[in-house]
Motif scaffolding. Structure first.
Motif, PDB file in Angstrom:
ATOM      1  N   GLN A 148       3.682  18.311  42.230  1.00  0.00           N
ATOM      2  CA  GLN A 148       4.796  19.030  42.847  1.00  0.00           C
ATOM      3  C   GLN A 148       6.057  18.940  41.987  1.00  0.00           C
ATOM      4  O   GLN A 148       6.187  18.060  41.132  1.00  0.00           O
ATOM      5  N   GLY A 149       6.984  19.848  42.234  1.00  0.00           N
ATOM      6  CA  GLY A 149       8.212  19.893  41.451  1.00  0.00           C
ATOM      7  C   GLY A 149       9.093  18.670  41.639  1.00  0.00           C
ATOM      8  O   GLY A 149       9.101  18.038  42.693  1.00  0.00           O
ATOM      9  N   ASP A 150       9.849  18.357  40.589  1.00  0.00           N
ATOM     10  CA  ASP A 150      10.716  17.181  40.599  1.00  0.00           C
ATOM     11  C   ASP A 150      12.086  17.446  41.209  1.00  0.00           C
ATOM     12  O   ASP A 150      12.874  16.519  41.389  1.00  0.00           O
ATOM     13  N   ARG A 151      12.382  18.699  41.493  1.00  0.00           N
ATOM     14  CA  ARG A 151      13.640  19.056  42.140  1.00  0.00           C
ATOM     15  C   ARG A 151      13.330  19.791  43.436  1.00  0.00           C
ATOM     16  O   ARG A 151      12.368  20.565  43.500  1.00  0.00           O
ATOM     17  N   PHE A 152      14.152  19.552  44.437  1.00  0.00           N
ATOM     18  CA  PHE A 152      13.897  20.173  45.740  1.00  0.00           C
ATOM     19  C   PHE A 152      15.130  20.912  46.232  1.00  0.00           C
ATOM     20  O   PHE A 152      16.252  20.405  46.130  1.00  0.00           O
ATOM     21  N   ALA A 153      14.895  22.100  46.770  1.00  0.00           N
ATOM     22  CA  ALA A 153      15.936  22.867  47.446  1.00  0.00           C
ATOM     23  C   ALA A 153      15.332  23.435  48.723  1.00  0.00           C
ATOM     24  O   ALA A 153      14.293  24.101  48.668  1.00  0.00           O
ATOM     25  N   PRO A 154      15.940  23.171  49.877  1.00  0.00           N
ATOM     26  CA  PRO A 154      15.361  23.663  51.131  1.00  0.00           C
ATOM     27  C   PRO A 154      15.468  25.170  51.240  1.00  0.00           C
ATOM     28  O   PRO A 154      16.428  25.779  50.761  1.00  0.00           O
ATOM     29  N   PHE A 155      14.456  25.788  51.857  1.00  0.00           N
ATOM     30  CA  PHE A 155      14.495  27.226  52.088  1.00  0.00           C
ATOM     31  C   PHE A 155      15.613  27.589  53.060  1.00  0.00           C
ATOM     32  O   PHE A 155      16.189  28.673  52.980  1.00  0.00           O
ATOM     33  N   ALA A 156      15.889  26.683  53.994  1.00  0.00           N
ATOM     34  CA  ALA A 156      16.939  26.905  54.996  1.00  0.00           C
ATOM     35  C   ALA A 156      17.805  25.657  55.080  1.00  0.00           C
ATOM     36  O   ALA A 156      17.296  24.542  54.923  1.00  0.00           O
ATOM     37  N   PRO A 157      19.126  25.802  55.290  1.00  0.00           N
ATOM     38  CA  PRO A 157      19.993  24.632  55.408  1.00  0.00           C
ATOM     39  C   PRO A 157      19.541  23.721  56.548  1.00  0.00           C
ATOM     40  O   PRO A 157      19.077  24.192  57.588  1.00  0.00           O
ATOM     41  N   VAL A 158      19.668  22.424  56.326  1.00  0.00           N
ATOM     42  CA  VAL A 158      19.316  21.452  57.356  1.00  0.00           C
ATOM     43  C   VAL A 158      20.528  21.205  58.246  1.00  0.00           C
ATOM     44  O   VAL A 158      21.612  20.874  57.760  1.00  0.00           O
ATOM     45  N   ASP A 159      20.358  21.370  59.552  1.00  0.00           N
ATOM     46  CA  ASP A 159      21.437  21.182  60.524  1.00  0.00           C
ATOM     47  C   ASP A 159      21.560  19.706  60.873  1.00  0.00           C
ATOM     48  O   ASP A 159      20.640  19.132  61.457  1.00  0.00           O
ATOM     49  N   PRO A 160      22.668  19.044  60.522  1.00  0.00           N
ATOM     50  CA  PRO A 160      22.827  17.621  60.823  1.00  0.00           C
ATOM     51  C   PRO A 160      22.820  17.312  62.315  1.00  0.00           C
ATOM     52  O   PRO A 160      22.577  16.160  62.708  1.00  0.00           O
TER      53      PRO A 160
END
Length: 250
Positions: A148-160
């Motif tokens: 798997q990739g070493d960098r991650f970006a969520p498809f959708a913002p995470v709501d705190p």
């Protein structure tokens, strides 16, 4: 920790920005003799790979429920932060039958089969080793994640303010997890450079906090011990000295 940190994943990003080379999780299994030390950068890399696997191959989305059937272990810590990165609700010891997907250790595979969604199994072998043969109906984490990739970006913002964690029957949002972990860090007088030893299981808030979240919030590190009862008093004292432990919860 920064004032803008609102989820456990935010805490990890702040730790990575501050000092990627410092130790974050040192894991011992006194039944096998295993010792693994992960720097902030190495731990964050495992989290990124796992989050990419969770979001991509497993098609998990914010709000999905993941039954986490794993003991206190460095790989469990990785999964908790990966869930936070994607926005998936990690239900520690959750009911697989009511979950969207399940992550299981070798001792809970039969229980995990109740999940009708994706199933992932961890062998929990030294150095993150794979199963000799993957259990039927499960993907082997150790086989799937390294590519798997070493960098991650969520498809959708995470709501705190959305649910993030269920432990001990209590549901917490990302903000609540960070606030509690930070409060625990202050109560335990943890600070940057603190090194906490914990032998508590992860199935309670106290265990999760002592064994991961409070040290992370304090810019400290954790010595996470499984099967610590195999050590006598002399062995424990030697570990405390060799690992430069400043705080102990056992």
């Amino acid at each position: 920790m920064n004032a803008i940190d609102r989820t456990p994943a935010d805490l990890l990003r702040s730790a990575l920005a501050a000092d990627p080379s410092r130790p974050l999780v040192t894991f011992y299994d006194d039944a096998t003799g295993e010792r693994v030390e992960l720097s902030v950068a190495t731990f964050a890399n495992w989290v990124a790979k796992t989050a990419n696997y969770l979001q991509g191959d497993l098609a998990a989305a914010p709000g999905d429920r993941l039954a986490l059937l794993l003991p206190a272990h460095w790989q469990t810590a990785v999964w908790l932060l990966a869930c936070s990165s994607v926005g998936v609700v990690a239900e520690v010891g959750g009911n697989p039958a009511g979950a969207d997907l399940v992550v299981s250790g070798p001792d809970t595979l039969e229980e995990a089969r109740a999940c009708s969604g994706e199933r992932v199994a961890l062998a929990l072998r030294p150095l993150g080793g794979r199963f000799p043969q993957a259990p039927a109906g499960f993907a082997d984490y150790a086989v799937e994640v390294p590519s798997q990739g070493d960098r991650f970006a969520p498809f959708a913002p995470v709501d705190p303010q959305a649910p993030a964690l269920v432990v001990g029957g209590e549901e917490l949002t990302g903000e609540q997890v960070v606030a509690r972990a930070s409060a625990d860090a202050r109560e335990r007088a943890l600070s940057s450079g603190s090194r906490s030893l914990s032998a508590l299981p992860y199935d309670t808030w106290e265990g999760l906090s002592a064994g991961l979240l409070a040290p992370l919030a304090a810019d400290g590190s954790v010595v996470l011990c499984r099967n610590l009862d195999r050590l006598d008093a002399t062995g424990l004292a030697q570990r405390v000295e060799s690992e430069r432990v400043t705080h102990t919860t056992a």
